[in-house]
Every structure is written in C-alpha cells, then in structure tokens.
Scaffold this motif. Structure first.
Motif, short mmCIF file in Angstrom:
data_model
loop_
_atom_site.label_atom_id
_atom_site.label_comp_id
_atom_site.label_asym_id
_atom_site.label_seq_id
_atom_site.Cartn_x
_atom_site.Cartn_y
_atom_site.Cartn_z
N LEU A 1 2.76 -13.20 -25.20
CA LEU A 1 1.90 -12.02 -25.26
C LEU A 1 0.45 -12.43 -25.08
CD1 LEU A 1 3.44 -10.32 -28.45
CD2 LEU A 1 3.97 -9.83 -26.04
N TYR A 2 -0.35 -11.52 -24.55
CA TYR A 2 -1.80 -11.74 -24.50
C TYR A 2 -2.35 -11.33 -25.87
CZ TYR A 2 -1.20 -12.28 -19.52
OH TYR A 2 -0.79 -12.73 -18.29
N ALA A 3 -2.89 -12.33 -26.59
CA ALA A 3 -3.28 -12.12 -27.99
C ALA A 3 -4.33 -11.03 -28.15
CB ALA A 3 -3.78 -13.43 -28.58
N GLN A 4 -5.25 -10.92 -27.18
CA GLN A 4 -6.36 -9.97 -27.34
C GLN A 4 -6.01 -8.55 -26.86
OE1 GLN A 4 -8.81 -10.72 -29.25
NE2 GLN A 4 -7.92 -12.77 -29.38
N LEU A 5 -4.85 -8.41 -26.24
CA LEU A 5 -4.42 -7.06 -25.83
C LEU A 5 -3.58 -6.44 -26.94
CD1 LEU A 5 -3.29 -7.49 -22.08
CD2 LEU A 5 -5.56 -6.93 -22.99
N THR A 6 -3.57 -5.11 -26.97
CA THR A 6 -2.68 -4.44 -27.93
C THR A 6 -1.24 -4.60 -27.46
OG1 THR A 6 -2.68 -2.33 -26.76
CG2 THR A 6 -4.48 -2.71 -28.37
N LEU A 7 -0.32 -4.23 -28.35
CA LEU A 7 1.10 -4.31 -27.97
C LEU A 7 1.36 -3.39 -26.77
CD1 LEU A 7 2.81 -4.34 -31.49
CD2 LEU A 7 1.85 -6.25 -30.17
N ARG A 8 0.77 -2.17 -26.83
CA ARG A 8 0.97 -1.22 -25.74
C ARG A 8 0.40 -1.78 -24.43
NH1 ARG A 8 1.64 4.00 -26.70
NH2 ARG A 8 0.27 4.09 -28.52
N GLU A 9 -0.81 -2.38 -24.50
CA GLU A 9 -1.42 -2.93 -23.29
C GLU A 9 -0.58 -4.07 -22.71
OE1 GLU A 9 -6.11 -1.95 -24.39
OE2 GLU A 9 -5.22 -3.88 -24.96
N ASN A 10 -0.04 -4.90 -23.62
CA ASN A 10 0.83 -5.98 -23.15
C ASN A 10 2.01 -5.44 -22.36
OD1 ASN A 10 0.56 -9.00 -23.97
ND2 ASN A 10 -0.30 -7.89 -25.73
N LEU A 11 2.65 -4.41 -22.92
CA LEU A 11 3.84 -3.86 -22.27
C LEU A 11 3.48 -3.11 -20.98
CD1 LEU A 11 6.92 -3.81 -23.18
CD2 LEU A 11 5.32 -4.91 -24.68
N ARG A 12 2.36 -2.36 -21.04
CA ARG A 12 1.97 -1.60 -19.83
C ARG A 12 1.58 -2.54 -18.69
NH1 ARG A 12 -1.09 4.01 -21.46
NH2 ARG A 12 0.69 4.94 -22.52
N PHE A 13 0.96 -3.67 -19.06
CA PHE A 13 0.59 -4.66 -18.03
C PHE A 13 1.85 -5.13 -17.31
CE2 PHE A 13 -0.52 -9.19 -17.02
CZ PHE A 13 -1.41 -8.90 -16.00
N LEU A 14 2.87 -5.47 -18.09
CA LEU A 14 4.13 -5.92 -17.49
C LEU A 14 4.77 -4.78 -16.69
CD1 LEU A 14 6.35 -8.09 -17.20
CD2 LEU A 14 7.34 -7.24 -19.33
N ALA A 15 4.68 -3.55 -17.21
CA ALA A 15 5.26 -2.41 -16.49
C ALA A 15 4.60 -2.27 -15.12
CB ALA A 15 5.08 -1.13 -17.31
N ARG A 16 3.28 -2.36 -15.10
CA ARG A 16 2.58 -2.20 -13.81
C ARG A 16 2.91 -3.34 -12.85
NH1 ARG A 16 -3.17 0.35 -16.02
NH2 ARG A 16 -2.09 1.99 -17.17
N LEU A 17 2.99 -4.56 -13.41
CA LEU A 17 3.33 -5.71 -12.55
C LEU A 17 4.70 -5.53 -11.91
CD1 LEU A 17 2.45 -9.01 -14.46
CD2 LEU A 17 1.51 -8.20 -12.29
N THR A 18 5.59 -4.85 -12.60
CA THR A 18 6.96 -4.74 -12.11
C THR A 18 7.25 -3.34 -11.55
OG1 THR A 18 7.75 -4.20 -14.35
CG2 THR A 18 7.82 -6.51 -13.69
N GLY A 19 6.18 -2.57 -11.30
CA GLY A 19 6.34 -1.28 -10.62
C GLY A 19 6.97 -0.20 -11.47
N ARG A 20 6.75 -0.27 -12.78
CA ARG A 20 7.32 0.76 -13.66
C ARG A 20 6.21 1.63 -14.23
NH1 ARG A 20 10.63 -3.80 -14.16
NH2 ARG A 20 12.84 -3.30 -14.10
#
Ligand SMILES: Nc1ncnc2c1ncn2[C@@H]1O[C@H](COP(=O)(O)OP(=O)(O)OP(=O)(O)O)[C@@H](O)[C@H]1O
Length: 236
Positions: A97-116
C-alpha cells in the motif's frame, strides 16, 4: 475481464521437476505440483523451506533454472503466460500500500490502473469490512486493517490465481472467513488459490488439500484428511 485462451482441461498450475536458484544457491529442487481449477491448496513447511519462493515463482516473479512450469497451459516466459499476469494476485507478508494515501485512494489507484470504475474499489473495501474507515491514511491503520486492504486489492483484480503468503497473519478470528470467501470467489470463476499459513489448523480448515515443502527439495501431499478427497478425485 478476458479469460485465458487455454482449454478448460489445462490446470491452473503445472510444475514438473522445477528448480529455482537464488543468487546461484538452489532453493527449490525438483518440485512437482499440479493445481486444478477450483482448487484451494495450502502450502506448509518449516521456516526457510521455500514456501515464499514457490509463491514468487507462481507469481512469475522468478524463472525456473530447470524443469517445466506452466500457467493455464502457457509456458513461463511465453507471451501467453505474460498476458495472464494481471489475473494473478499475490498478497505478500508486507502490505503493498502507499502509506500516505487513504485506503480508498489506494484501491481507486489500482482500479484506474486496471481500467475499473471507482465504484469497484469502494465495493472491494466494503466487502472486507473497511467502508467505514476508507478515508484513513494507510500509515495510520492497524496491521489487520492494512492486511484487509491488501485482500481488497486482490478482490478488485478478480484473479484466476490467488497467492497468499502468511494468509492469517494480522487477521483476528472474525476476519479469517474473508480469506476463505476470497478463495471461494476465485474457485467459482474457475481459478485456484495457493496459500501459505503458519496457522495450520486454520489453513487445514480452509483448503481442499495441503502440500508440504521439505527443504525446498520436493513437494509432497501430506496425509491429512483434507488431502485424501483430492487424491481420490484425481484417481491417484
Ligand atoms: N533474495 C534472497 N537472497 C538469498 N537467499 C534467499 C532469498 N530469498 C530466499 N532465500 C533463501 O531461500 C530459502 C527459502 O526461503 P523462503 O523465504 O522461500 O522460505 P519460507 O519457507 O517462505 O520461510 P518462512 O517460513 O521463514 O517464511 C531460505 O534459505 C532463504 O534464506
């Protein structure tokens, strides 16, 4: 999501006589392992026996020095095998996880990277029971919350091969069913899970069979009850 081109008869994993060297030191030696679609396999063995190395191999992060390794019928290193990488989820000992991002930001980052869509990220967090703390920074979350967020990352990417290292570490007994639910999801979509845990009773209860690594030299089925049904199914 695109399904692998391999035929339904191809196992998820097939290793035949696979050896892995790390810095020229042999770590895995002559490993034979077949994992079928729909299976959940528990990996056990003493410290340093090669469990994490085997998971890293299955994640295609390591290359066999000898032997044959295939994922859904595709040989490791081939273009077909590389194309399957987005369908492999590897949850390691330490949170990714990116420590400085929120849990939601961490997940949304991965979602955007994977086209979700962002909603898929929020749903994954809700599934692991973290909707109420989604806006906390990862750095301020407990080990168990970070672990559950890592499991949410695996939920989000809809894997066909789920690899969990120290699956139960940091999870209290009320969170343990999450691991089982995730494995069941993967099995239902025709994938498989390979899970390491030092909590042998919990692992035995969660998987279809156990496989033991002894000194990295071989992989053998253990003789526990959980193994017998699979051995019978395979007609061995
Ligand atoms: N990057 C590395 N460099 C050198 N040796 C390594 C490396 N990674 C693993 N090894 C060695 O490979 C062997 C197997 O390590 P591995 O982490 O796979 O074992 P493990 O069964 O997962 O152990 P544990 O139960 O303690 O987590 C050990 O002897 C370890 O020292």
């Amino acid at each position: 999501m695109q399904e692998p081109a391999a035929g339904p008869a191809d196992p998820v994993v097939r290793l035949a006589g696979v050896s892995v060297d790390i810095e020229r030191v042999p770590v895995l030696r002559g490993v034979d392992l077949t994992v079928h679609r729909g299976e959940s396999v528990g990996l056990v063995g003493p410290n340093g026996s090669g469990k994490t190395t085997l998971l890293r191999l299955l994640a295609t992060l390591l290359t066999p020095a000898r032997g044959q390794a295939r994922l859904f019928g595709a040989e490791f290193g081939s273009r077909e095998c590389d194309a399957l990488r987005p369908r492999i989820a590897f949850v390691g000992h330490t949170p990714a996880l990116y420590a400085q991002l929120t849990l939601r930001e961490n997940l949304r980052f991965l979602a955007r990277l994977t086209g979700r869509p962002d909603a898929a990220a929020d749903e994954a967090l809700a599934l692991v029971g973290l909707a109420g703390v989604a806006d906390r920074r990862a750095a301020g979350c407990s080990q168990g919350m970070q672990r559950r967020t890592d499991l949410a990352r695996a939920v989000l990417t809809e894997p066909l091969l789920l690899l969990l290292d120290e699956a139960h570490t940091g999870l209290d007994s009320s969170s343990a069913p999450l691991v089982e639910a995730l494995m069941a999801q993967v099995a239902a979509r025709g994938g498989a899970s390979v899970v390491v845990s030092h909590d042998r009773p919990r692992l035995t209860a969660a998987v279809d069979r156990l496989v033991e690594i002894t000194g990295g030299r071989a992989v053998e089925n253990t003789v526990e009850d959980a193994v017998v049904s699979v051995v019978e199914r395979e007609g061995v």
